[in-house]
Design an enzyme around this catalytic site. Structure first.
Site, mmCIF file in Angstrom:
data_model
loop_
_atom_site.group_PDB
_atom_site.id
_atom_site.type_symbol
_atom_site.label_atom_id
_atom_site.label_comp_id
_atom_site.label_asym_id
_atom_site.label_seq_id
_atom_site.Cartn_x
_atom_site.Cartn_y
_atom_site.Cartn_z
ATOM 1 N N ASP A 1 -0.814 23.249 4.744
ATOM 2 C CA ASP A 1 -0.644 24.397 5.442
ATOM 3 C C ASP A 1 -1.265 25.691 5.014
ATOM 4 O OD1 ASP A 1 0.234 25.607 7.742
ATOM 5 O OD2 ASP A 1 2.288 25.695 7.332
ATOM 6 N N ASN B 1 -0.492 20.461 17.104
ATOM 7 C CA ASN B 1 -1.787 21.110 16.970
ATOM 8 C C ASN B 1 -2.746 21.176 18.389
ATOM 9 O OD1 ASN B 1 -1.972 20.503 13.572
ATOM 10 N ND2 ASN B 1 -1.095 22.203 14.254
HETATM 11 C C1 IPE Z 1 1.822 21.326 10.295
HETATM 12 O O1 IPE Z 1 1.329 22.622 10.068
HETATM 13 C C2 IPE Z 1 0.622 20.316 10.675
HETATM 14 C C3 IPE Z 1 -0.326 20.211 9.697
HETATM 15 C C4 IPE Z 1 -0.509 20.843 8.503
HETATM 16 C C5 IPE Z 1 -1.544 19.425 10.157
HETATM 17 P P1 IPE Z 1 1.589 23.669 11.226
HETATM 18 O O2 IPE Z 1 1.027 24.829 10.814
HETATM 19 O O3 IPE Z 1 1.005 23.202 12.404
HETATM 20 O O4 IPE Z 1 2.959 23.686 11.394
HETATM 21 P P2 IPE Z 1 4.081 24.640 12.097
HETATM 22 O O5 IPE Z 1 3.833 24.757 13.677
HETATM 23 O O6 IPE Z 1 3.833 26.051 11.378
HETATM 24 O O7 IPE Z 1 5.567 24.312 11.725
HETATM 25 C C1 IPE Z 2 -3.033 24.041 8.238
HETATM 26 O O1 IPE Z 2 -3.407 25.274 8.389
HETATM 27 C C2 IPE Z 2 -4.194 23.266 8.977
HETATM 28 C C3 IPE Z 2 -3.676 22.844 10.310
HETATM 29 C C4 IPE Z 2 -2.624 22.724 10.686
HETATM 30 C C5 IPE Z 2 -4.798 22.101 11.030
HETATM 31 P P1 IPE Z 2 -3.008 26.534 9.516
HETATM 32 O O2 IPE Z 2 -4.188 26.383 10.363
HETATM 33 O O3 IPE Z 2 -1.674 25.789 9.985
HETATM 34 O O4 IPE Z 2 -2.866 27.744 9.072
HETATM 35 P P2 IPE Z 2 -1.591 28.785 9.162
HETATM 36 O O5 IPE Z 2 -0.229 28.258 9.083
HETATM 37 O O6 IPE Z 2 -1.703 29.294 10.560
HETATM 38 O O7 IPE Z 2 -1.795 29.893 8.030
HETATM 39 MG MG MG Z 3 0.345 26.308 9.929
#
Ligand code: IPE
Ligand code: IPE
Ligand code: MG
Length: 246
Positions: free
Chosen positions: A21, A69
Site C-alpha cells: 500500500d 479496487n
Molecule cells: C488494499 O489497499 C488493496 C491492495 C493493496 C491491493 P487499498 O489502498 O485498496 O486499501 P484501503 O481502501 O485503503 O483500505
Molecule cells: C496500493 O497503493 C496499490 C493498490 C491498491 C492497487 P494505493 O494505490 O492504494 O496507494 P495509496 O493508498 O492511495 O497511497
Molecule cells: Mg491504498
C-alpha cells in the site's frame, strides 16, 4: 552485523503475505500522478520477490488488486491492468531464474482477457518451479472467497456429496482459493495504514502482523529484513502459555 546476518535461517516464516500500500501517496508526495506510484511499486515487487527467494521463504503472497479496487477511477484501473500485463511479460525471466512458481488467487475471470491470458501463460510456464511459490491476489476479496466456499459446501451437502457433519476447518481450507498454501505466518502492510482491507481473513487467524510507515515504492530488502527480525523476536503462543512452549 548486517540486518541480513541477524536473520535466523531456522526460524523463517513459511508464508509471508504483503498488503502493498501507498503507491498513490508516494507519487502525490513527489507531485506526480498516482500511476507513476504504481509503476515504481513494481520495483519493490521485484526486490521483495528476489529477496524472499534468496532467503528461502517458501510462499509469498502479494495483494495486488482487491475486489474493492474496481471502484477506483476507470483510468487508474486500466493502467493497473496494463501494468500487470507488462510486469508479467517482463518478470517471467526473474521467476524462472529464481525457481519461482507463479500462482494467483481471486476472481480472475473478472480480469481483462489480456491480463487473464498472460497470467495463465506465466502460471503454465513456471508450474514446475519448486523453490518458492509467488501468489498474486488479483480481484481478490476475502469475504467473496468465503461466500464462494459456503456456496460450494451447501451445494455438496444438498446433493449428498458430503454430510454437514463432515464440515471442518480442513474442508473449508480445501475450498478456499488458498487451498494449496499453508496459513500466513507474517502479514506485512506498508504505508502506515493498520487495517486488513478484506485480505485473507481466514488465513491470517494466527499470523503475526507487521505494519510499517514505508510507502510501497520505497520498500526494499532492508525493510523486509527488519520485518523478519521483528517477527523472529516474537513469541507465537497459539493460545498456549509461554511455559508450555519450552
Ligand atoms: C488494499 O489497499 C488493496 C491492495 C493493496 C491491493 P487499498 O489502498 O485498496 O486499501 P484501503 O481502501 O485503503 O483500505
Ligand atoms: C496500493 O497503493 C496499490 C493498490 C491498491 C492497487 P494505493 O494505490 O492504494 O496507494 P495509496 O493508498 O492511495 O497511497
Ligand atoms: Mg491504498
Amino acid at each position: 552485523m548486517t540486518l541480513k546476518d541477524q536473520i535466523n535461517k531456522d526460524k523463517l516464516p513459511k508464508h509471508i503475505a504483503i498488503i502493498m500500500d501507498g503507491n498513490g501517496r508516494w507519487a502525490k508526495q513527489k507531485g506526480l500522478v498516482r500511476v507513476i506510484g504504481h509503476e515504481n511499486g513494481t520495483k519493490s515487487v521485484r526486490e521483495t520477490v528476489e529477496s524472499c527467494a534468496e532467503l528461502g521463504i517458501e510462499h509469498l503472497t502479494l495483494y495486488a488488486f482487491s475486489t474493492e479496487n474496481w471502484n477506483r477511477p476507470k483510468l487508474e484501473v486500466q493502467t493497473l491492468m496494463k501494468l500487470l500485463v507488462k510486469s508479467l511479460k517482463k518478470e517471467i525471466k526473474t521467476l524462472q531464474d529464481n525457481g519461482i512458481r507463479l500462482s494467483a488467487i481471486g476472481c480472475l475471470q473478472d480480469l481483462p482477457k489480456k491480463a487473464f491470458d498472460e497470467l495463465e501463460y506465466v502460471k503454465e510456464m513456471t508450474r514446475n518451479n519448486t523453490h518458492m511459490t509467488l501468489t498474486l491476489a488479483l480481484s481478490y476479496g476475502s469475504r467473496e472467497e468465503i461466500v464462494n466456499v459456503i456456496k460450494e459446501l451447501s451445494f455438496k451437502v444438498k446433493n449428498n456429496i458430503i454430510s454437514s457433519e463432515s464440515i471442518d476447518e480442513s474442508i473449508i481450507n480445501k475450498h478456499l482459493y488458498t487451498q494449496n498454501l499453508p496459513d500466513v505466518d507474517l502479514l506485512i502492510r506498508t504505508s502506515g495504514e493498520q487495517r486488513i482491507s478484506n485480505f485473507l481473513l481466514w488465513q491470517i487467524a494466527y499470523a503475526e502482523l507487521y505494519f510499517t510507515d514505508v510507502l510501497w515504492p520505497d520498500f526494499n530488502k532492508e525493510n523486509l529484513y527488519e520485518a523478519l527480525i521483528d517477527y523472529q523476536n516474537r513469541e507465537r503462543r497459539f493460545g498456549k502459555t509461554s511455559e508450555q512452549l519450552t
